[in-house]
Design an enzyme around this catalytic site. Structure first.
Site, short mmCIF file in Angstrom:
data_model
loop_
_atom_site.label_atom_id
_atom_site.label_comp_id
_atom_site.label_asym_id
_atom_site.label_seq_id
_atom_site.Cartn_x
_atom_site.Cartn_y
_atom_site.Cartn_z
N SER A 193 0.80 -1.23 0.00
CA SER A 193 0.00 0.00 0.00
C SER A 193 0.82 1.28 0.00
CB SER A 193 -0.95 -0.01 1.19
OG SER A 193 -0.25 -0.20 2.39
N HIS A 221 -5.52 -3.51 -2.03
CA HIS A 221 -5.28 -2.57 -3.14
C HIS A 221 -5.28 -3.26 -4.49
CE1 HIS A 221 -4.64 1.17 -0.99
NE2 HIS A 221 -4.10 0.43 -0.03
N LYS A 252 -12.06 0.42 -0.88
CA LYS A 252 -11.18 1.20 -1.76
C LYS A 252 -11.80 1.24 -3.16
CE LYS A 252 -7.45 -0.23 1.28
NZ LYS A 252 -7.43 0.91 2.18
N1 PMP Z 1 -4.78 -4.13 3.91
C1 PMP Z 1 -4.08 -3.21 3.23
C2 PMP Z 1 -2.89 -3.63 2.43
C3 PMP Z 1 -4.49 -1.85 3.25
O1 PMP Z 1 -3.81 -0.92 2.58
C4 PMP Z 1 -5.63 -1.50 4.01
C5 PMP Z 1 -6.14 -0.08 4.08
N2 PMP Z 1 -5.21 0.91 4.27
C6 PMP Z 1 -6.31 -2.51 4.70
C7 PMP Z 1 -5.86 -3.80 4.62
C8 PMP Z 1 -7.51 -2.19 5.52
O2 PMP Z 1 -8.62 -2.05 4.71
P1 PMP Z 1 -9.89 -1.24 5.23
O3 PMP Z 1 -9.64 0.21 4.91
O4 PMP Z 1 -11.02 -1.83 4.45
O5 PMP Z 1 -9.98 -1.49 6.69
#
Ligand code: PMP
Length: 406
Positions: A193, A221, A252
């Site tokens: 991310s 992502h 997302k």
């Molecule tokens: N896994 C990754 C790799 C992320 O980037 C994120 C969000 N930043 C999440 C999980 C968490 O997802 P959510 O925003 O749906 O809680």
């Protein structure tokens, strides 16, 4: 009697410390809907900061689906899933997600974060070993902390190092008894991310298969971004049936909120009994579920959105490089623009904002101290003109702050 000093006084010291090191970022408040142009602090600016890859947060079909669900089912679900909080809508979404992902079953969670922490803690224990990429997301790290399983970390994307850990774990078994591990679970983000690079999933899967381990991929992502119609990294690499656990988010590219775990019927059934966010936190309200369901159909009906996302990504990234910026290892719409120290990243972001571009700095502890960057994501909703304006602002500020020569 002496007056007791404030027991929380240390909070002010910690804040002062963060501010002095340029690590404190005030929240930017948006007064408009999400989109390529947003209102922030009374200004209309081009946003390069959302994860709204396909512009679905404001897609008419999702809005309508949410409104219809509110009319029919109300504003909230009223209970956790295991008590009275499972509605037909929740089951419908899970069946559609399973069909979309080509797996036996899925189970939804309130967020991707909850899905990662929920599944890791629920299915691993002291008989198991978790092997995790060094740059995995915070929710995977927290999931491991909540599990009783020992863990080993391999250097980022280093399949050779992973192979060595797996060979040793298979050969020696559990440290106390030498008995084989019940489960060795390799966990990786599908797309990282902060750097926007794609996990070397084919190598990871081969290494795991060679040593009897299972693979879990967090496609936060990659959902809606990689693979046919956004089916994710497993589809992107054609590894169907070889990744036991896929986690996706609905927050997302899907444009709403939530996470899900995709895998076998047994995985699904066990999670309904053991996953703590599922058992102890209220389920999604109807509007969220209905909008997610509609988003899956939009992904299938409107593939031009993903085409546009990638076209914008390629153009924006190559222009940044042509201007002289370092965009790191990114292969996806997540494009970091490397700044080095946090003070430069903060100053760059503030100057961009003054030029009408909203792109946030990412600093320690989210990334290493010397790896501060401006993190950009272009979306399918950005027009060519908006991207050109954003690139002009990067060029101007890059020269002003001495990051670009000439
Ligand atoms: N896994 C990754 C790799 C992320 O980037 C994120 C969000 N930043 C999440 C999980 C968490 O997802 P959510 O925003 O749906 O809680």
């Amino acid at each position: 009697m002496t007056a007791r000093s404030d027991p929380l006084a240390f909070l002010a010291d910690e804040l002062a410390d963060l501010r002095s090191r340029h690590l404190y970022r005030p929240l930017r408040v948006m007064s408009s809907a999400q989109g390529p142009i947003v209102s922030v602090d009374e200004r209309r600016v081009i946003s390069l900061s959302s994860n709204d890859y396909l512009g679905l947060t404001h897609h008419p079909r999702l809005r309508q689906a949410a409104l219809r669900a509110v009319e029919r089912y109300g504003a909230g679900s009223g209970a956790v899933r295991t008590i009275a909080g499972t509605m037909t809508l929740h089951e419908e979404l899970e069946a559609e997600l399973a069909r979309f992902k080509g797996v036996e079953a899925t189970l939804t969670f309130q967020s991707g974060f909850a899905a990662n922490t929920g599944v890791l803690a629920a299915i691993t224990g002291d008989l198991d070993l978790i092997v995790s990429d060094a740059l995995n997301h915070a929710s995977i790290i927290d999931g491991m902390r909540l599990s009783k399983a020992p863990r080993k970390i391999y250097p980022h994307a280093d399949v050779a190092a992973l192979r060595e850990i797996l060979a040793e774990a298979e050969e020696h078994g559990r440290p106390e008894s030498g008995e084989p591990y019940r489960l060795i679970l390799v966990v990786t983000d599908g797309v990282f991310s902060m750097d926007g690079d794609i996990a070397p999933l084919p190598g990871i899967v081969e290494a795991a298969e060679a040593h009897g381990a299972a693979v879990m991929v967090d496609d936060a992502h990659a959902s809606g971004v990689l693979g046919q119609n956004g089916r994710g990294s497993v589809d992107h690499f054609k590894l169907h049936g070889r990744v036991a656990i896929q986690v996706g988010t609905l927050s997302k590219a899907v444009g709403v909120l939530g996470g899900y775990v995709a895998g076998s019927h047994d995985l699904h059934d066990l999670l309904t009994q053991r996953a703590r966010p599922f058992l102890f936190s209220t389920s999604h309200p109807p509007a969220v579920v209905a909008a997610c369901l509609e988003a899956i159909h939009v992904l299938e009906d409107e593939p031009h959105l993903i085409d546009r996302l990638w076209k914008n990504t390629r153009r924006f990234k190559s222009e940044l490089v042509r201007l002289g910026f370092d965009t790191g290892a990114s292969e996806t719409p997540i494009t970091p623009v490397m700044m080095g120290d946090s003070a430069t990243a903060a100053a760059f972001s503030d100057r961009l904002f003054a030029e009408g571009v909203f792109a946030q700095p990412i600093v320690y502890p989210t990334v290493a101290l010397d790896k501060a960057r401006i993190r950009t994501i272009v979306t399918a909703a950005h027009t060519d003109r908006q991207l050109d304006q954003a690139l002009s602002a990067f060029d101007l500020v890059g020269h002003e702050l001495g990051l670009l020569a000439g």
